[in-house]
Motif scaffolding. Structure first.
Motif, PDB file in Angstrom:
ATOM      1  N   GLU A  79     -74.764 -84.035  92.308  1.00  0.00           N
ATOM      2  CA  GLU A  79     -75.173 -83.843  90.905  1.00  0.00           C
ATOM      3  C   GLU A  79     -74.366 -82.724  90.262  1.00  0.00           C
ATOM      4  O   GLU A  79     -73.930 -82.845  89.117  1.00  0.00           O
ATOM      5  CB  GLU A  79     -76.675 -83.530  90.815  1.00  0.00           C
ATOM      6  CG  GLU A  79     -77.548 -84.741  91.047  1.00  0.00           C
ATOM      7  CD  GLU A  79     -79.032 -84.389  91.134  1.00  0.00           C
ATOM      8  OE1 GLU A  79     -79.450 -83.341  90.579  1.00  0.00           O
ATOM      9  OE2 GLU A  79     -79.759 -85.181  91.758  1.00  0.00           O
ATOM     10  N   LYS A  94     -71.881 -83.532  87.156  1.00  0.00           N
ATOM     11  CA  LYS A  94     -72.369 -83.181  85.819  1.00  0.00           C
ATOM     12  C   LYS A  94     -71.205 -82.753  84.919  1.00  0.00           C
ATOM     13  O   LYS A  94     -70.186 -82.257  85.386  1.00  0.00           O
ATOM     14  CB  LYS A  94     -73.455 -82.105  85.884  1.00  0.00           C
ATOM     15  CG  LYS A  94     -72.957 -80.708  86.063  1.00  0.00           C
ATOM     16  CD  LYS A  94     -74.102 -79.721  85.988  1.00  0.00           C
ATOM     17  CE  LYS A  94     -73.487 -78.344  86.217  1.00  0.00           C
ATOM     18  NZ  LYS A  94     -74.408 -77.303  86.365  1.00  0.00           N
ATOM     19  N   ASP A 111     -69.932 -91.999  84.928  1.00  0.00           N
ATOM     20  CA  ASP A 111     -71.261 -92.144  85.502  1.00  0.00           C
ATOM     21  C   ASP A 111     -71.153 -92.216  87.023  1.00  0.00           C
ATOM     22  O   ASP A 111     -70.231 -92.840  87.562  1.00  0.00           O
ATOM     23  CB  ASP A 111     -71.878 -93.433  84.938  1.00  0.00           C
ATOM     24  CG  ASP A 111     -73.205 -93.769  85.572  1.00  0.00           C
ATOM     25  OD1 ASP A 111     -74.173 -93.028  85.313  1.00  0.00           O
ATOM     26  OD2 ASP A 111     -73.264 -94.768  86.313  1.00  0.00           O
ATOM     27  N   LYS A 112     -72.102 -91.617  87.748  1.00  0.00           N
ATOM     28  CA  LYS A 112     -72.078 -91.589  89.212  1.00  0.00           C
ATOM     29  C   LYS A 112     -72.056 -92.995  89.798  1.00  0.00           C
ATOM     30  O   LYS A 112     -71.282 -93.281  90.708  1.00  0.00           O
ATOM     31  CB  LYS A 112     -73.266 -90.798  89.749  1.00  0.00           C
ATOM     32  CG  LYS A 112     -73.297 -90.716  91.256  1.00  0.00           C
ATOM     33  CD  LYS A 112     -74.487 -89.917  91.746  1.00  0.00           C
ATOM     34  CE  LYS A 112     -74.570 -89.964  93.256  1.00  0.00           C
ATOM     35  NZ  LYS A 112     -75.727 -89.252  93.779  1.00  0.00           N
ATOM     36  N   LYS A 113     -72.891 -93.884  89.284  1.00  0.00           N
ATOM     37  CA  LYS A 113     -72.955 -95.248  89.828  1.00  0.00           C
ATOM     38  C   LYS A 113     -71.624 -95.982  89.610  1.00  0.00           C
ATOM     39  O   LYS A 113     -71.169 -96.718  90.479  1.00  0.00           O
ATOM     40  CB  LYS A 113     -74.104 -96.018  89.211  1.00  0.00           C
ATOM     41  CG  LYS A 113     -75.468 -95.531  89.679  1.00  0.00           C
ATOM     42  CD  LYS A 113     -76.572 -96.452  89.226  1.00  0.00           C
ATOM     43  CE  LYS A 113     -77.953 -95.964  89.537  1.00  0.00           C
ATOM     44  NZ  LYS A 113     -78.216 -95.451  90.833  1.00  0.00           N
TER      45      LYS A 113
END
Length: 154
Positions: free
Chosen positions: A122, A126, A131-133
């Motif tokens: 995270e 950030k 986006d992480k996904k």
């Protein structure tokens, strides 16, 4: 490489694999420090992940999936068992193999480590436009293509 040194480097001059390697090394350093309190290291954590993903896995499968040598896996398994994080049971289908599973303590340690890993991820994600996904999907696609490419070259 220090933070200040890396800030001065043009990332477009580095291969993607080098960038991924730097991320992995930093994650390993962070996790090894965080895992000291529970007396395991990152390699042992990878083994716990594999055991949690496939119930009653054997040592050979762990070695293959983690890309670790069999003797290193055997040493790690022994230490994890001594720390009451895993159990070994003879496989009735193949008496030369052991089925390995997590103990409740192993599950607890794994869950603590996952929380630490999630906080690290995270933090590094950030304020980033991706986006992480989506990043995970792109990286998986790159991994699949790299495996495919290597298999073609064999």
């Amino acid at each position: 490489m220090s933070l200040e040194e890396f800030k001065s480097i043009d990332c477009e001059t580095l291969p993607i694999s080098r960038l991924i390697s730097i991320i992995a090394k930093n994650q390993t350093a962070y996790l090894n420090h965080q895992l000291e309190e529970v007396n395991i290291n990152v390699s042992q954590l990878h083994i716990l992940f594999e055991i949690s993903h496939q119930k009653e896995i054997n040592q050979d499968k762990i070695a293959t999936r983690c890309n670790f040598d069999k003797s290193g896996v055997a040493r790690s398994i022994k230490k994890l068992e001594e720390n009451n994080l895993i159990t070994r049971e003879v496989d009735n289908n193949n008496r030369r193999q052991n089925k390995i599973s997590l103990t409740p303590q192993g599950e607890k340690i794994l869950n603590q480590a996952i929380k630490k890993l999630n906080s690290w991820e995270e933090y590094i994600i950030k304020d980033n436009p991706i986006d992480k996904k989506l990043l995970q999907k792109v990286l998986k696609d790159i991994i699949l293509k790299s495996i495919e490419f290597n298999q073609k070259e064999e």
